[in-house]
Scaffold this active site. Sequence first.
Site, PDB file in Angstrom:
ATOM      1  N   THR A 142       0.822  -1.207   0.000  1.00  0.00           N
ATOM      2  CA  THR A 142       0.000   0.000   0.000  1.00  0.00           C
ATOM      3  C   THR A 142       0.858   1.261   0.000  1.00  0.00           C
ATOM      4  O   THR A 142       1.987   1.243   0.515  1.00  0.00           O
ATOM      5  CB  THR A 142      -0.902  -0.009   1.258  1.00  0.00           C
ATOM      6  OG1 THR A 142      -1.419   1.307   1.480  1.00  0.00           O
ATOM      7  CG2 THR A 142      -0.142  -0.410   2.518  1.00  0.00           C
ATOM      8  N   ASP A 143       0.298   2.344  -0.529  1.00  0.00           N
ATOM      9  CA  ASP A 143       1.012   3.628  -0.478  1.00  0.00           C
ATOM     10  C   ASP A 143       1.136   4.143   0.958  1.00  0.00           C
ATOM     11  O   ASP A 143       1.904   5.068   1.218  1.00  0.00           O
ATOM     12  CB  ASP A 143       0.331   4.676  -1.371  1.00  0.00           C
ATOM     13  CG  ASP A 143      -1.108   4.988  -0.976  1.00  0.00           C
ATOM     14  OD1 ASP A 143      -1.644   4.345  -0.053  1.00  0.00           O
ATOM     15  OD2 ASP A 143      -1.704   5.893  -1.609  1.00  0.00           O
ATOM     16  N   GLU A 144       0.373   3.538   1.883  1.00  0.00           N
ATOM     17  CA  GLU A 144       0.421   4.027   3.268  1.00  0.00           C
ATOM     18  C   GLU A 144       1.788   3.802   3.915  1.00  0.00           C
ATOM     19  O   GLU A 144       2.094   4.407   4.941  1.00  0.00           O
ATOM     20  CB  GLU A 144      -0.701   3.381   4.097  1.00  0.00           C
ATOM     21  CG  GLU A 144      -2.053   3.739   3.522  1.00  0.00           C
ATOM     22  CD  GLU A 144      -3.240   3.420   4.402  1.00  0.00           C
ATOM     23  OE1 GLU A 144      -3.113   3.421   5.640  1.00  0.00           O
ATOM     24  OE2 GLU A 144      -4.319   3.157   3.839  1.00  0.00           O
ATOM     25  N   LYS A 198       2.537  -3.410   7.202  1.00  0.00           N
ATOM     26  CA  LYS A 198       2.689  -3.606   5.753  1.00  0.00           C
ATOM     27  C   LYS A 198       4.120  -3.260   5.318  1.00  0.00           C
ATOM     28  O   LYS A 198       4.704  -3.937   4.475  1.00  0.00           O
ATOM     29  CB  LYS A 198       1.682  -2.738   4.984  1.00  0.00           C
ATOM     30  CG  LYS A 198       0.236  -3.140   5.144  1.00  0.00           C
ATOM     31  CD  LYS A 198      -0.096  -4.515   4.593  1.00  0.00           C
ATOM     32  CE  LYS A 198      -0.017  -4.604   3.081  1.00  0.00           C
ATOM     33  NZ  LYS A 198      -0.405  -5.967   2.594  1.00  0.00           N
ATOM     34  N   TYR A 238      -1.224  -0.499  11.170  1.00  0.00           N
ATOM     35  CA  TYR A 238      -1.473  -1.162   9.877  1.00  0.00           C
ATOM     36  C   TYR A 238      -0.331  -0.882   8.900  1.00  0.00           C
ATOM     37  O   TYR A 238       0.285  -1.804   8.367  1.00  0.00           O
ATOM     38  CB  TYR A 238      -2.806  -0.679   9.280  1.00  0.00           C
ATOM     39  CG  TYR A 238      -2.947  -0.974   7.800  1.00  0.00           C
ATOM     40  CD1 TYR A 238      -3.038  -2.292   7.336  1.00  0.00           C
ATOM     41  CD2 TYR A 238      -2.970   0.049   6.848  1.00  0.00           C
ATOM     42  CE1 TYR A 238      -3.152  -2.574   5.972  1.00  0.00           C
ATOM     43  CE2 TYR A 238      -3.082  -0.227   5.491  1.00  0.00           C
ATOM     44  CZ  TYR A 238      -3.174  -1.531   5.058  1.00  0.00           C
ATOM     45  OH  TYR A 238      -3.274  -1.816   3.716  1.00  0.00           O
TER      46      TYR A 238
END
Length: 340
Positions: A126-128, A158, A154
């Site tokens: 994810t870009d997060e 990741k 989260y």
Amino acid sequence: MIKLLVTGGAGFIGSNFIYYLLENKPEYDIVCLDKLTYAGNLKTLDEALKSDRFRFVRGDIADREFVDALFKEEKFDKVVNFAAESHVDRSIESPEVFLRTNVMGTASLLDASRKYGVERYHQVSTDEVYGDLPLEAKDLFFTEETPIHTSSPYSASKASADLLTLAYFRTYGMNVTVSRCSNNYGPYHFPEKLIPLMISRALNDESLPVYGNGLNVRDWLYVEDHCKAIEMILDKGRAGEVYNIGGHNERTNIEVVRTILRQLGKPESLITYVKDRAGHDLRYAIDPAKISRELGWTPETDFDSGIKKTVEWYLNNRKWWEDIISGEYADYYEKMYSNK
Ligand code: NAD
Ligand code: TYD
């Protein structure tokens, strides 16, 4: 035929990916491994289960013995790991399961892929992992070189999984790839995430909880465009590389909610501003130049047409999300499989 393991395929993006392959890529023979957590719904895979190119297995990616036995039996050519705990708000309440599934689960899949000589392991990220960008600096985007700078349990889990995956390339020479995508939306999106939550609550004339001032920005990508990108990476991506995926569709949360209300003909008085999320990332925005240049990927659905299709899907598939809200879907696996 390419024997492919898709983990987390009873969730939102994994199920869309399975349907994309079944409809468009006849060379894939697919096994879906999913634990069916609260976010997994076997009903979503009803149509796929009719295909002789598809098999469903219930299990936990972090259960090493189970994963080892499955890899031994199936001899996968390729693996795509979608399985994850994926909701930021839940990670703030209970981080531990995020570490178990997202980090230890990834480690277990990597080890089995290495042991059984899987040709290509793809980690869906994810870009997060890049943290957030300031709201004012509209010309700043995440590239693959942007430093990892996570905000939530989260995104930290990741990022750990990404680093581990890339370490298996450097240390063991494994053929791995990582993709980091922006926020997805579309069919089969679990109604705890912004877009499906707002659609389902608006349809029930319930209040729409917007965090903080509603001005946080997300970069929205229609799920099918993400699926196409992953298939291209699986097919042609370079080993050891990270690919960002996004389509330059930045919207503030409040714009997204207002668009949904307009489309449903519901009043803005449903909007309720609530306490902000802890550590709330301000803005995500992806620069997809690398995947466009190297693999020729371009998104096909812009936000205005994608959100229309999505709202229509939720109107036409009311039973799917009402069963989730009522909890009915959780018994489905037992009903389907208790005698098998
Ligand atoms: P989701 O929560 O809808 O689905 C996750 C699936 O994984 C569920 O079917 C669940 O049952 C399964 N699962 C959870 N723990 C498991 C375990 N231990 N073993 C086996 N299966 C397990 O998530 P999603 O939105 O489809 O996201 C899929 C992947 O894409 C995730 O890795 C997520 O980090 C990533 N991602 C999501 C988005 C987004 O906007 N949704 C954007 C970028 C990246
Ligand atoms: P979400 O769908 O949880 O995705 P992510 O946090 O991974 O980006 O949230 C999208 C945005 O919407 C995020 O800025 C938080 C906000 N949000 C709300 O304002 N209200 C809600 O009820 C939810 C679930 C999210």
